[in-house]
Every structure is written in C-alpha cells, then in structure tokens.
Design a protein around this motif. Structure first.
Motif, PDB file in Angstrom:
ATOM      1  N   MET A 136      12.293  29.602 -25.836  1.00 29.69           N
ATOM      2  CA  MET A 136      12.486  28.173 -26.067  1.00 29.69           C
ATOM      3  C   MET A 136      13.884  27.732 -25.641  1.00 29.69           C
ATOM      4  O   MET A 136      14.064  26.634 -25.104  1.00 29.69           O
ATOM      5  CB  MET A 136      12.236  27.826 -27.536  1.00 29.69           C
ATOM      6  N   ILE A 137      14.879  28.578 -25.880  1.00 25.15           N
ATOM      7  CA  ILE A 137      16.248  28.257 -25.457  1.00 25.15           C
ATOM      8  C   ILE A 137      16.308  28.142 -23.942  1.00 25.15           C
ATOM      9  O   ILE A 137      16.936  27.228 -23.391  1.00 25.15           O
ATOM     10  CB  ILE A 137      17.231  29.324 -25.978  1.00 25.15           C
ATOM     11  N   HIS A 138      15.618  29.064 -23.232  1.00 21.71           N
ATOM     12  CA  HIS A 138      15.573  28.979 -21.774  1.00 21.71           C
ATOM     13  C   HIS A 138      14.904  27.680 -21.327  1.00 21.71           C
ATOM     14  O   HIS A 138      15.334  27.049 -20.344  1.00 21.71           O
ATOM     15  CB  HIS A 138      14.821  30.185 -21.207  1.00 21.71           C
ATOM     16  N   SER A 139      13.870  27.266 -22.042  1.00 22.09           N
ATOM     17  CA  SER A 139      13.189  26.010 -21.704  1.00 22.09           C
ATOM     18  C   SER A 139      14.118  24.816 -21.895  1.00 22.09           C
ATOM     19  O   SER A 139      14.157  23.895 -21.066  1.00 22.09           O
ATOM     20  CB  SER A 139      11.934  25.843 -22.572  1.00 22.09           C
ATOM     21  N   ILE A 140      14.870  24.819 -22.989  1.00 23.08           N
ATOM     22  CA  ILE A 140      15.807  23.726 -23.249  1.00 23.08           C
ATOM     23  C   ILE A 140      16.870  23.666 -22.158  1.00 23.08           C
ATOM     24  O   ILE A 140      17.244  22.583 -21.674  1.00 23.08           O
ATOM     25  CB  ILE A 140      16.460  23.907 -24.639  1.00 23.08           C
ATOM     26  N   GLY A 167       7.834  17.708 -12.693  1.00 24.18           N
ATOM     27  CA  GLY A 167       6.912  18.840 -12.629  1.00 24.18           C
ATOM     28  C   GLY A 167       7.574  20.150 -13.016  1.00 24.18           C
ATOM     29  O   GLY A 167       7.003  20.946 -13.784  1.00 24.18           O
ATOM     30  N   ALA A 168       8.777  20.382 -12.497  1.00 24.84           N
ATOM     31  CA  ALA A 168       9.500  21.605 -12.840  1.00 24.84           C
ATOM     32  C   ALA A 168       9.866  21.618 -14.319  1.00 24.84           C
ATOM     33  O   ALA A 168       9.776  22.663 -14.993  1.00 24.84           O
ATOM     34  CB  ALA A 168      10.754  21.724 -11.983  1.00 24.84           C
ATOM     35  N   ALA A 169      10.263  20.463 -14.839  1.00 22.73           N
ATOM     36  CA  ALA A 169      10.609  20.377 -16.258  1.00 22.73           C
ATOM     37  C   ALA A 169       9.393  20.609 -17.136  1.00 22.73           C
ATOM     38  O   ALA A 169       9.484  21.256 -18.185  1.00 22.73           O
ATOM     39  CB  ALA A 169      11.223  19.011 -16.561  1.00 22.73           C
ATOM     40  N   ALA A 170       8.232  20.093 -16.725  1.00 22.18           N
ATOM     41  CA  ALA A 170       7.001  20.277 -17.509  1.00 22.18           C
ATOM     42  C   ALA A 170       6.637  21.754 -17.610  1.00 22.18           C
ATOM     43  O   ALA A 170       6.234  22.234 -18.683  1.00 22.18           O
ATOM     44  CB  ALA A 170       5.854  19.495 -16.884  1.00 22.18           C
ATOM     45  N   ALA A 171       6.778  22.490 -16.509  1.00 22.66           N
ATOM     46  CA  ALA A 171       6.480  23.925 -16.540  1.00 22.66           C
ATOM     47  C   ALA A 171       7.393  24.643 -17.526  1.00 22.66           C
ATOM     48  O   ALA A 171       6.950  25.508 -18.306  1.00 22.66           O
ATOM     49  CB  ALA A 171       6.628  24.513 -15.138  1.00 22.66           C
ATOM     50  N   ALA A 172       8.676  24.287 -17.508  1.00 18.60           N
ATOM     51  CA  ALA A 172       9.627  24.906 -18.433  1.00 18.60           C
ATOM     52  C   ALA A 172       9.316  24.522 -19.873  1.00 18.60           C
ATOM     53  O   ALA A 172       9.364  25.360 -20.782  1.00 18.60           O
ATOM     54  CB  ALA A 172      11.049  24.492 -18.069  1.00 18.60           C
ATOM     55  N   TYR A 173       8.992  23.258 -20.083  1.00 20.31           N
ATOM     56  CA  TYR A 173       8.704  22.777 -21.443  1.00 20.31           C
ATOM     57  C   TYR A 173       7.502  23.491 -22.047  1.00 20.31           C
ATOM     58  O   TYR A 173       7.561  23.982 -23.182  1.00 20.31           O
ATOM     59  CB  TYR A 173       8.463  21.276 -21.397  1.00 20.31           C
ATOM     60  N   PHE A 174       6.414  23.576 -21.290  1.00 26.23           N
ATOM     61  CA  PHE A 174       5.212  24.204 -21.848  1.00 26.23           C
ATOM     62  C   PHE A 174       5.401  25.712 -22.030  1.00 26.23           C
ATOM     63  O   PHE A 174       4.791  26.298 -22.930  1.00 26.23           O
ATOM     64  CB  PHE A 174       3.999  23.904 -20.968  1.00 26.23           C
ATOM     65  N   ALA A 175       6.262  26.323 -21.216  1.00 25.91           N
ATOM     66  CA  ALA A 175       6.578  27.738 -21.452  1.00 25.91           C
ATOM     67  C   ALA A 175       7.223  27.922 -22.823  1.00 25.91           C
ATOM     68  O   ALA A 175       6.955  28.906 -23.531  1.00 25.91           O
ATOM     69  CB  ALA A 175       7.497  28.257 -20.351  1.00 25.91           C
ATOM     70  N   ARG A 190      -0.547  24.760 -20.008  1.00 28.81           N
ATOM     71  CA  ARG A 190      -1.329  23.532 -20.121  1.00 28.81           C
ATOM     72  C   ARG A 190      -2.515  23.606 -19.168  1.00 28.81           C
ATOM     73  O   ARG A 190      -2.352  23.889 -17.978  1.00 28.81           O
ATOM     74  CB  ARG A 190      -0.441  22.328 -19.791  1.00 28.81           C
ATOM     75  N   ASN A 191      -3.726  23.390 -19.682  1.00 27.14           N
ATOM     76  CA  ASN A 191      -4.907  23.310 -18.834  1.00 27.14           C
ATOM     77  C   ASN A 191      -5.838  22.233 -19.376  1.00 27.14           C
ATOM     78  O   ASN A 191      -5.772  21.873 -20.544  1.00 27.14           O
ATOM     79  CB  ASN A 191      -5.615  24.669 -18.722  1.00 27.14           C
ATOM     80  N   ARG A 192      -6.697  21.692 -18.526  1.00 26.88           N
ATOM     81  CA  ARG A 192      -7.545  20.577 -18.912  1.00 26.88           C
ATOM     82  C   ARG A 192      -8.745  20.470 -17.981  1.00 26.88           C
ATOM     83  O   ARG A 192      -8.817  21.142 -16.968  1.00 26.88           O
ATOM     84  CB  ARG A 192      -6.746  19.261 -18.887  1.00 26.88           C
ATOM     85  N   ARG A 193      -9.661  19.583 -18.347  1.00 26.02           N
ATOM     86  CA  ARG A 193     -10.846  19.245 -17.555  1.00 26.02           C
ATOM     87  C   ARG A 193     -11.637  20.472 -17.097  1.00 26.02           C
ATOM     88  O   ARG A 193     -11.819  20.665 -15.886  1.00 26.02           O
ATOM     89  CB  ARG A 193     -10.452  18.379 -16.349  1.00 26.02           C
ATOM     90  N   PRO A 194     -12.160  21.283 -17.982  1.00 23.51           N
ATOM     91  CA  PRO A 194     -12.027  21.151 -19.437  1.00 23.51           C
ATOM     92  C   PRO A 194     -10.887  22.021 -19.970  1.00 23.51           C
ATOM     93  O   PRO A 194     -10.482  22.986 -19.317  1.00 23.51           O
ATOM     94  CB  PRO A 194     -13.376  21.696 -19.927  1.00 23.51           C
ATOM     95  N   PRO A 195     -10.377  21.704 -21.158  1.00 24.42           N
ATOM     96  CA  PRO A 195      -9.388  22.585 -21.791  1.00 24.42           C
ATOM     97  C   PRO A 195     -10.041  23.907 -22.174  1.00 24.42           C
ATOM     98  O   PRO A 195     -11.206  23.947 -22.553  1.00 24.42           O
ATOM     99  CB  PRO A 195      -8.952  21.793 -23.028  1.00 24.42           C
TER     100      PRO A 195
END
Length: 328
Positions: A136-140, A167-175, A190-195
């Motif tokens: 989480m620290i790496h994501s922040i 996009g790059a920030a989203a990958a880090a955030y969800f990690a 993160r995955n969807r359609r369908p989750p």
C-alpha cells in the motif's frame, strides 16, 4: 429512508395514493410513502405502473433500472428544466480545449487525492495493528508521483496525457486496494463485464448505482448528462455523469472494504464460476442497506459540484457575452 430498492423477480410496483406498493405473486410485500424518497432503484425483471413512473417524474424522484446482464442500466428522469442556455454553455465548453484541459486536470487530481487518502488511512490502521503495509505504501508513492505531474503550478495537461497518468495511477491504486481484502475473496485486480470475484461484484454494482445518482443530480440542476468535459461524447454515454462519478468512486471502494471487514458480506454469499461471480439475493439486500449508509457523502458532493458547475458555466457565458457586446 431516501432510496427504495426493489430486488424481487416478478415484482409488480405501483402507486396507491401517495404510497408505492410492491406486490409479488399478487401478495403485498411492502410499501413506501413518496414523501420520504429521493430515488427508487429496481433490479431484475419487474413490472412498474405508468402512474407511478409519472408521479416519480413529477416529484423529481429518480428511477434507476438495473435489468441485469442482458440489458444496460437506465435512469428515468423528470422533464428537463428547459434552460437551453445551460446546454449551450456545455457545448461551448466542449469546444474550448483550454478550459476542458483545466477542468479535466482538476478532476484527475481530485480523484488521485481521494484514492491516496483512502490508502493512507488504511496504512495507518495496518501499522497500528502491526500488519504489513508495504504494498500500500508503494501504491501511495506511485499516486503521489502521478499527482506531482498535475500540480496546480504546472500547465493543465492534455486529456490524452491525463488518461495515461490516470491509467498508471489506477493500476497502482488497485494493487494497494487488494491488500485490504481477505485472500479467499480472490480480489487481485479490477475486472468487470462480468466481475469474477466477490469484491469486483460489489464494486461494479456500487459504481453503477453511484453513476445513476450522478445522472439524477445533473438533471436536477438542468444540465445535460451526455455532455461532459473529460469523457468524450459517445452514443448512449452519460459523459458528464462519468466525469463527476470518477472522483467519488473511492467512497464505493471504502463501502466495499467495510462490508467485508464487518462481515456484512462473506465469500459464501457469492456463486463463483470460471467466468463470472454472482451475489445472492439475501446478500444484495444487506448490500443495499449498508451501501446507503456510505453514500451520504457522495450525495452531498454531487449536489455541491453540480451547482458549482452551473455557476461556473453561467459566469463564463456572461463574461463572453459582455466581451462580445463590447467588441468594436
């Protein structure tokens, strides 16, 4: 109560006086007076009386339809307020690259700040409990680097550049976000359609409900939800609702964290397959109830942001009109 959820296959929903009545197989299942409602959400196959739909639009009560995987969700809204000047101002904004870039940069900056705030709170709680929070620290840190590119003392970024940063920030955030859920939930991205796992089921449902709240908030102030500034125009897309909901998605993420942490939802409440994951009906009932407790902040933010956006559009249009009037 401000939101009525109806999630019963074969439900018949109609109006008696000023009260919504829900029946299943002819049996009265529940009621809700219109005076306490701000919105109605109907999931699955249901019959909705035309008198009820008419009364909801008259009262400005939003109606959201979630028909299932076969059809797209939809909102039924009150008639437009008729302020064509606002829509013209939205179209003028759409054709002003500088203003669009400035608003879009601010939007992405705000979204990253909200994501980082969620993770910082989680890190503090983990460290207090003696738990590892390295990922989480790496994501922040990654979110902070992305935010630095959007500093207020730097020029606004083009939307293509913003999409790359986001996009790059989203990958880090969800990690980092994956670290806040039990491993048996299978939430790794993160995955969807369908989750394909319980957490993503909750995120997808929550994001959809949030999006339609944004659609209704936008319509309530006379704006056109299809004309955004960060998301491009596209057939069938409520681009402005996509814009406004982006910054509030971390509220949905936080709701999902609480639902699983507090045991409101558990892995056994979901049916898993190789290609999809589904939430049981009793679990959805608990989800709706708990989710509403987390949406008060979203409703306040949407009300504030939509009114501020209207004020900004009117001010810019008036400034341009005065400038044109004074042109030799």
């Amino acid at each position: 109560m401000s939101t009525l959820y109806v999630d019963r296959r074969g439900a018949a929903i109609d109006l008696e006086g000023d009260t919504i009545v829900v029946r299943v197989d002819g049996q009265r299942e529940g009621t809700a007076p219109l005076r306490v409602l701000e919105r109605v959400v109907v999931r699955g196959a249901a019959q909705i009386g035309t008198r009820l739909v008419s009364r909801l639009t008259e009262r400005g009560i939003g109606l959201t339809l979630l028909p299932g995987r076969a059809s797209a969700p939809a909102s039924v809204l009150a008639p437009a307020k008729g302020d064509a000047a606002l829509r013209l101002a939205q179209l003028e904004l759409l054709q002003d690259p500088r203003r669009r870039a400035a608003l879009s940069t601010d939007l992405v900056r705000t979204k990253l700040a909200h994501q980082a705030r969620l993770l910082r709170k989680a890190v503090a709680a983990h460290q207090k409990a003696g738990l590892d929070s390295t990922r989480m620290i790496h994501s922040i840190e990654a979110l902070d680097r992305a935010s630095a590119k959007l500093s207020t003392d730097m020029p606004a970024q083009s939307r293509d550049t913003l999409r790359g940063i986001e996009g790059a920030a989203a990958a880090a955030y969800f990690a980092g976000l994956t670290q806040l859920f039990a491993p048996d939930l299978g939430f790794t991205t993160r995955n969807r359609r369908p989750p394909r796992d319980p957490v993503n089921v909750c995120l997808s449902l929550g994001y959809t409900i949030l999006h339609h709240r944004a659609v209704q908030a936008i319509a309530s102030v006379g704006l056109d939800a299809s004309i955004g500034f960060y998301h491009d125009l596209a057939s069938g897309r409520d681009s402005l609702a996509c814009d406004l909901a982006e910054t509030l998605r971390p509220l949905v993420d936080n709701a999902a964290i609480s639902l699983f942490r507090e045991g409101t939802l558990e892995v056994q409440n979901f049916t898993l397959s190789r290609t999809a994951c589904r939430m049981s009906k009793p679990a959805r009932t608990r989800f709706y109830r708990a989710f509403e407790d987390h949406m008060a902040e979203a409703d306040i933010s949407l009300d504030r942001v939509t009114k501020a956006f209207v004020a900004e559009l009117r001010h810019t249009s008036e400034t341009r009109r005065l400038s044109d009037d004074g042109r030799p």
